[in-house]
Design a protein around this motif. Structure first.
Motif, PDB file in Angstrom:
ATOM      1  N   ASN A  73       0.864  -1.184   0.000  1.00 37.23           N
ATOM      2  CA  ASN A  73       0.000   0.000   0.000  1.00 37.23           C
ATOM      3  C   ASN A  73       0.906   1.241   0.000  1.00 37.23           C
ATOM      4  O   ASN A  73       1.686   1.435   0.934  1.00 37.23           O
ATOM      5  N   PHE A  75       0.585   4.144   0.801  1.00 43.02           N
ATOM      6  CA  PHE A  75       0.552   4.984   2.007  1.00 43.02           C
ATOM      7  C   PHE A  75       1.608   4.502   2.996  1.00 43.02           C
ATOM      8  O   PHE A  75       2.392   5.289   3.529  1.00 43.02           O
ATOM      9  N   PHE A  76       1.645   3.188   3.228  1.00 44.63           N
ATOM     10  CA  PHE A  76       2.605   2.660   4.199  1.00 44.63           C
ATOM     11  C   PHE A  76       4.026   2.652   3.633  1.00 44.63           C
ATOM     12  O   PHE A  76       4.989   2.811   4.368  1.00 44.63           O
ATOM     13  N   ASP A 148      -1.038   5.852  12.980  1.00 45.79           N
ATOM     14  CA  ASP A 148      -2.130   5.712  12.033  1.00 45.79           C
ATOM     15  C   ASP A 148      -3.413   5.182  12.663  1.00 45.79           C
ATOM     16  O   ASP A 148      -4.373   5.914  12.804  1.00 45.79           O
ATOM     17  N   ASN A 192      -9.500   4.256  12.982  1.00 45.76           N
ATOM     18  CA  ASN A 192      -9.357   5.482  12.181  1.00 45.76           C
ATOM     19  C   ASN A 192     -10.389   5.547  11.052  1.00 45.76           C
ATOM     20  O   ASN A 192     -10.942   6.603  10.759  1.00 45.76           O
ATOM     21  N   ARG A 196     -13.406   8.360  10.314  1.00 43.91           N
ATOM     22  CA  ARG A 196     -13.654   9.018   9.016  1.00 43.91           C
ATOM     23  C   ARG A 196     -15.137   8.909   8.673  1.00 43.91           C
ATOM     24  O   ARG A 196     -15.769   9.858   8.229  1.00 43.91           O
ATOM     25  N   LEU A 218      -8.939  -2.462   2.046  1.00 37.25           N
ATOM     26  CA  LEU A 218      -8.343  -1.142   1.762  1.00 37.25           C
ATOM     27  C   LEU A 218      -7.302  -1.247   0.641  1.00 37.25           C
ATOM     28  O   LEU A 218      -6.185  -0.748   0.769  1.00 37.25           O
ATOM     29  N   SER A 241     -12.559   5.366   1.763  1.00 33.15           N
ATOM     30  CA  SER A 241     -11.781   5.559   2.997  1.00 33.15           C
ATOM     31  C   SER A 241     -10.271   5.497   2.766  1.00 33.15           C
ATOM     32  O   SER A 241      -9.503   5.786   3.680  1.00 33.15           O
ATOM     33  N   ASN A 242      -9.841   5.136   1.567  1.00 32.44           N
ATOM     34  CA  ASN A 242      -8.445   5.405   1.199  1.00 32.44           C
ATOM     35  C   ASN A 242      -8.324   5.521  -0.327  1.00 32.44           C
ATOM     36  O   ASN A 242      -9.256   5.177  -1.071  1.00 32.44           O
ATOM     37  N   TYR A 269      -8.745   9.360   0.265  1.00 31.78           N
ATOM     38  CA  TYR A 269      -8.139   9.705   1.557  1.00 31.78           C
ATOM     39  C   TYR A 269      -6.709   9.198   1.553  1.00 31.78           C
ATOM     40  O   TYR A 269      -6.472   8.054   1.181  1.00 31.78           O
ATOM     41  N   ASP A 270      -5.769   9.990   1.925  1.00 38.14           N
ATOM     42  CA  ASP A 270      -4.325   9.698   2.051  1.00 38.14           C
ATOM     43  C   ASP A 270      -3.470  10.674   1.241  1.00 38.14           C
ATOM     44  O   ASP A 270      -2.485  11.174   1.700  1.00 38.14           O
ATOM     45  N   GLN A 287      -3.042  13.148   4.162  1.00 36.32           N
ATOM     46  CA  GLN A 287      -2.405  12.900   5.459  1.00 36.32           C
ATOM     47  C   GLN A 287      -0.971  13.422   5.321  1.00 36.32           C
ATOM     48  O   GLN A 287      -0.281  13.067   4.363  1.00 36.32           O
TER      49      GLN A 287
HETATM   50  O1  RIB Z   1      -4.233   3.331   2.731  1.00 31.63           O
HETATM   51  C1  RIB Z   1      -4.132   2.839   4.001  1.00 31.63           C
HETATM   52  C2  RIB Z   1      -5.137   3.460   4.872  1.00 31.63           C
HETATM   53  O2  RIB Z   1      -5.281   2.718   5.973  1.00 31.63           O
HETATM   54  C3  RIB Z   1      -4.730   4.834   5.241  1.00 31.63           C
HETATM   55  O3  RIB Z   1      -5.774   5.701   5.087  1.00 31.63           O
HETATM   56  C4  RIB Z   1      -4.253   4.735   6.592  1.00 31.63           C
HETATM   57  O4  RIB Z   1      -4.712   5.758   7.390  1.00 31.63           O
HETATM   58  C5  RIB Z   1      -4.597   3.325   7.004  1.00 31.63           C
HETATM   59  O5  RIB Z   1      -5.188   3.092   8.155  1.00 31.63           O
END
Ligand code: RIB
Length: 329
Positions: A73, A75-76, A148, A192, A196, A218, A241-242, A269-270, A287
């Motif tokens: 992912n 984001f991570f 997170d 989290n 949202r 996700l 949500s992402n 989101y992200d 974020q």
């Molecule tokens: O993309 C990963 C998502 O899950 C992000 O929004 C992050 O906050 C996580 O919890």
């Protein structure tokens, strides 16, 4: 023979004690200028501190365990990159573990990392660590931070204001005339994502609108799998949500003949790098990944160096990044 601490001190024009303090992250009172001289000398001479010997004396390994739930992912991946960068600047080596969102693996990694004498732990996107693990870490005096996804008690956590994030997404859609909307949440319960949803739903419903809820993984695949149901729902806009879920919707939109944003507005989101690459460019809630990383390392260092350092929670703000995937109705 490699350079010694004495060589570094001579080159930087400081005492051996000063070099030692800088190298051992105990240089709180030393000026930035002096620290820089030491860092420059270390680099010029390619000085390699003997970490094994040092850890025997100082009981520090200068290693931080970093646990992520899904390194694929972005984001991570982006967060891990920023963390590694900040840790490196602070003199730590990062030990990265990917738990694949498997709670047992997450637990095992924490134990493994402790047995490898890490100085501290950063646990991202917590799946479901037992509370006993936290008690254990506290008892053993091992500094740790949850990033997170917050732990139920919000202890030692750094995360964004997800409630506000949901509200911002809702307001943006309302401003653009969307009242029949959808929310795509996660399959598993994450605190989290729940926040949202709460912020989003409250805001939309307060304005007389509706929210049809969906759940999926996700991931891009998760978005692809839920896409058809969302396209068939009586909605004009969807809050994902992402960003990866949004990317999955984009994939399916083409084959389903759905035009984004003409037929369906999408907000993510992200703000991962993909958000700026997909067509139309994705409007999303950002974020602040570099700040999350910087704050984490700042607090963790304090926790490692000052055992009495008291830290509970830090909440960072999110922001709306307007691009092209939301259209006015
Ligand atoms: O993309 C990963 C998502 O899950 C992000 O929004 C992050 O906050 C996580 O919890």
């Amino acid at each position: 023979m490699g350079a010694t601490i004495k060589d570094v001190a001579k080159r930087a024009g400081v005492s051996i004690a000063t070099v030692s303090m800088v190298v051992n992250n105990k240089a709180g009172h030393i000026t930035q200028k002096t620290k820089q001289k030491v860092f420059d000398a270390i680099q010029d001479l390619d000085y390699k501190p003997n970490y094994t010997a040092r850890s025997l004396v100082s009981s520090e390994s200068h290693t931080i365990g970093l646990l992520v739930p899904d390194i694929t992912n972005p984001f991570f991946a982006e967060l891990a990159k920023e963390l590694e960068n900040s840790l490196n600047q602070a003199g730590y080596i990062t030990f990265l573990c990917n738990s694949c969102e498997e709670p047992e693996r997450e637990m095992r990694y924490v134990e493994e990392l402790i047995s490898r004498s890490v100085d501290g732990l950063i646990i991202c996107g917590l799946t479901s660590l037992e509370t006993t693990m936290f008690d254990e870490l506290k008892l053993r005096g091992i500094p740790f931070l949850i990033l997170d996804n917050r732990y139920a008690l919000s202890d030692y956590s750094i995360h964004v204001d997800d409630l506000a994030g949901g509200k911002i997404a809702a307001k943006h859609l309302l401003t653009n005339g969307h009242t029949k909307t959808a929310f795509i949440g996660s399959q598993a319960e994450f605190a989290n994502i729940g926040e949202r949803y709460r912020g989003y739903k409250e805001t939309i419903e307060k304005a007389g609108g509706t929210v049809t809820g969906f759940r999926t993984d996700l991931t891009r695949k998760g978005g692809q799998l839920i896409a058809q149901q969302v396209f068939e729902a009586d909605v004009t806009a969807v809050f994902c949500s992402n960003d990866m879920i949004a990317v999955g919707l984009y994939d399916q939109a083409v084959s389903s003949g759905i035009r984004i944003p003409d037929d369906l507005s999408i907000i993510g989101y992200d703000d991962i790098t993909f958000a700026d690459i997909v067509q139309p460019k994705l409007t999303t809630i950002r974020q602040p990944i570099p700040q999350i990383a910087a704050k984490t390392v700042e607090h963790l260092r304090e926790m490692i160096q000052e055992k009495s350092y008291s830290f509970k929670e830090e909440v960072l703000p999110v922001s709306l990044i307007e691009r092209d995937s939301v259209k006015k109705r």
